[in-house]
Motif scaffolding. Sequence first.
Motif, PDB file in Angstrom:
ATOM      1  N   GLN A  13      58.499  91.320  79.214  1.00 47.11           N
ATOM      2  CA  GLN A  13      57.811  90.415  78.302  1.00 47.11           C
ATOM      3  C   GLN A  13      57.534  91.185  77.011  1.00 47.11           C
ATOM      4  O   GLN A  13      56.801  92.168  77.018  1.00 47.11           O
ATOM      5  N   ILE A  14      58.119  90.726  75.907  1.00 46.39           N
ATOM      6  CA  ILE A  14      58.071  91.468  74.643  1.00 46.39           C
ATOM      7  C   ILE A  14      57.249  90.691  73.623  1.00 46.39           C
ATOM      8  O   ILE A  14      57.374  89.470  73.495  1.00 46.39           O
ATOM      9  N   LYS A  15      56.407  91.415  72.887  1.00 45.13           N
ATOM     10  CA  LYS A  15      55.618  90.830  71.819  1.00 45.13           C
ATOM     11  C   LYS A  15      55.704  91.715  70.586  1.00 45.13           C
ATOM     12  O   LYS A  15      55.660  92.940  70.690  1.00 45.13           O
ATOM     13  N   THR A  16      55.840  91.082  69.432  1.00 47.41           N
ATOM     14  CA  THR A  16      55.805  91.806  68.166  1.00 47.41           C
ATOM     15  C   THR A  16      54.477  91.538  67.475  1.00 47.41           C
ATOM     16  O   THR A  16      53.811  90.532  67.747  1.00 47.41           O
ATOM     17  N   HIS A  17      54.103  92.436  66.579  1.00 43.66           N
ATOM     18  CA  HIS A  17      52.880  92.225  65.802  1.00 43.66           C
ATOM     19  C   HIS A  17      53.049  90.967  64.943  1.00 43.66           C
ATOM     20  O   HIS A  17      54.151  90.658  64.485  1.00 43.66           O
ATOM     21  N   PRO A  18      51.964  90.208  64.713  1.00 45.61           N
ATOM     22  CA  PRO A  18      52.083  88.960  63.932  1.00 45.61           C
ATOM     23  C   PRO A  18      52.686  89.147  62.546  1.00 45.61           C
ATOM     24  O   PRO A  18      53.276  88.198  62.005  1.00 45.61           O
ATOM     25  N   LYS A  19      52.563  90.317  61.951  1.00 39.95           N
ATOM     26  CA  LYS A  19      53.116  90.547  60.620  1.00 39.95           C
ATOM     27  C   LYS A  19      54.570  91.032  60.649  1.00 39.95           C
ATOM     28  O   LYS A  19      55.162  91.249  59.594  1.00 39.95           O
ATOM     29  N   ILE A  20      55.117  91.198  61.861  1.00 43.32           N
ATOM     30  CA  ILE A  20      56.512  91.617  62.003  1.00 43.32           C
ATOM     31  C   ILE A  20      57.391  90.384  62.176  1.00 43.32           C
ATOM     32  O   ILE A  20      57.014  89.412  62.843  1.00 43.32           O
ATOM     33  N   ASP A  21      58.577  90.411  61.583  1.00 40.36           N
ATOM     34  CA  ASP A  21      59.516  89.290  61.656  1.00 40.36           C
ATOM     35  C   ASP A  21      60.156  89.272  63.049  1.00 40.36           C
ATOM     36  O   ASP A  21      61.082  90.032  63.338  1.00 40.36           O
ATOM     37  N   GLY A  58      50.826  99.752  65.774  1.00 40.39           N
ATOM     38  CA  GLY A  58      51.580  99.184  66.886  1.00 40.39           C
ATOM     39  C   GLY A  58      52.371  97.975  66.434  1.00 40.39           C
ATOM     40  O   GLY A  58      51.804  96.934  66.134  1.00 40.39           O
ATOM     41  N   VAL A  59      53.686  98.085  66.388  1.00 43.77           N
ATOM     42  CA  VAL A  59      54.518  96.992  65.888  1.00 43.77           C
ATOM     43  C   VAL A  59      55.214  96.233  67.018  1.00 43.77           C
ATOM     44  O   VAL A  59      55.660  95.105  66.820  1.00 43.77           O
ATOM     45  N   ILE A  84      63.038  95.929  63.262  1.00 41.97           N
ATOM     46  CA  ILE A  84      61.595  95.794  63.081  1.00 41.97           C
ATOM     47  C   ILE A  84      61.315  95.880  61.588  1.00 41.97           C
ATOM     48  O   ILE A  84      61.450  96.941  60.975  1.00 41.97           O
ATOM     49  N   THR A  85      60.947  94.748  61.008  1.00 41.93           N
ATOM     50  CA  THR A  85      60.699  94.685  59.566  1.00 41.93           C
ATOM     51  C   THR A  85      59.584  93.694  59.300  1.00 41.93           C
ATOM     52  O   THR A  85      59.267  92.837  60.137  1.00 41.93           O
ATOM     53  N   LEU A  86      58.957  93.800  58.136  1.00 41.45           N
ATOM     54  CA  LEU A  86      57.844  92.925  57.781  1.00 41.45           C
ATOM     55  C   LEU A  86      58.335  91.525  57.437  1.00 41.45           C
ATOM     56  O   LEU A  86      59.434  91.352  56.897  1.00 41.45           O
TER      57      LEU A  86
END
Length: 518
Positions: free
Chosen positions: A333-341, A367-368, A351-353
């Motif tokens: 189960q993978i999650k990215t930070h809300p500000k990551i696309d 943590g991204v 991994i980019t904004l």
Amino acid sequence: MPRTRIEGLLASFPKLMIPGQQHTTIETETIRYVYQPIGEEMYAVLITSRQNNIVQDMDTLHLIARAVADICDVNDQQGVILRGFDILTAFEEIISQGSRDKIDLAKLRTIMEMESHEEKIQDIIDRNKEREAKQELKRKAKMFDEQRRLATKHGLAEPSFGGIGSGSGGSILGGGRMGGSYEPLLSREPETIRSFASASPAASSSPSFASNVRGMKLGRKPKGADVMGAMRNEIDLSQNLTEQLNISESTLGYNPSAVHAAPIAAAVAVPTMALEDMKAVHVQIEEHITAIVNRDGGLEQMEVKGDLSLIVTDEACSVVKVGVVTNDSHNAQIKTHPKIDKKKFLSDSLITLKDASGSFPLSQAIGVLKWRIVSSNEDDIPLTINCWPSPNGSGTVDVNIEYELNDTRLELDNVIVSIPIPHGAQPSVSDVDGAYDVNRTRGTLDWEIPTIDSSNKNGSLDFSISGNDAGAFFPVVVSFVCKRPYYDIAVTSVTTPDGQEVDFSQIVSLVPDQYAVI
């Protein structure tokens, strides 16, 4: 049945015995005595009615005699008297309300020991939490010190302790202004925290510390002033660190670089990197695994939690793209930070904004990406431990411990397998792959294997020790350090928006939070 009736029946028993008789039953008009010698001038006597099944009565009597012999030395009458309470407790477990319970000697031993595997695991968890709290405080103090030194090295005013953000030039990830009209609460930190975090001489003269500066005084220093002053300074420092961490965690929502201790007395050393070896972009991949296996090999619980963090120390690299490659064979189960696309990550493994005009903050662990793996399949355990204790009937137990590396991608270092041993007993080791040490403080035999990898994926330890309880050698607790993640992920590149490669450093760690055979 009244007590006087029971005492009368027992008083009549010796008078009814006939010297030299071969059978072990005596019958009266209404009562049957079934008895068995268990020691010198001692008998186990079962009083039943004549209508009872004598075969069942004999079986119950044999179990009672074996239970008494298991609890104490039947040749010592004084020892039997001293253990009378335990003997009566065993009788109550065997016979309930005049009827025999469905119980055997092994189950009776377990009940008499009153041991609970769940309680043992809970004790391990409680000890882990205490160690984790201490290790976490040390780690935070070290992290803030590194951030302060980095700020001094790069000429920054002070490191921000907000969430993702607080960088210059329109950073949109939470620490600075957005569009020149919004200032988050973190910019109005309490003065004590701002003065502690500051790396500049001006900040060190903050009013929050000015009240502690006093002039010279003549006279003898009060007794214990140095000790109490040092303790007060440490407490104030701990409180400041805790407040700063709470602010940071509440902004981001989770702590991407938490370090846990292994479930043994000595904490596992998580790999770290010297400050001078860190590049302008530093990548940190950290995983924690929990695996609880029962002694029959069944998997009770398995969970892996991991996260990928970035630390950017050069403003020229504050806008970067991180390329990763994954091989998800565990349905993570993978999650990215809300500000990551997230769409960009799923389609191109980048991994980019989301906002191209934003930037990563400087000198902060951000943590991204994080993931979680839960499994009920025994084959997913990276390292299998089998423990085979076998009582040999002569007052000793032969124990065989084996390990097998199931995931040959991994290389486990500093592996310690801790096996509980009876108090005061000295194990006799006949064969061992690696080394061993008897830890008298914790009451364990620690099997130490420097490295377990594809070339050394099997090993065993054989020893004998006094005792007769096979359950005394559980739970078996395992600790190790691994420099490769369980979830198959790797950072392949770090580039600027125009495609230029950026030199980066990285560190990877996989450590167990709880890894035990119960």
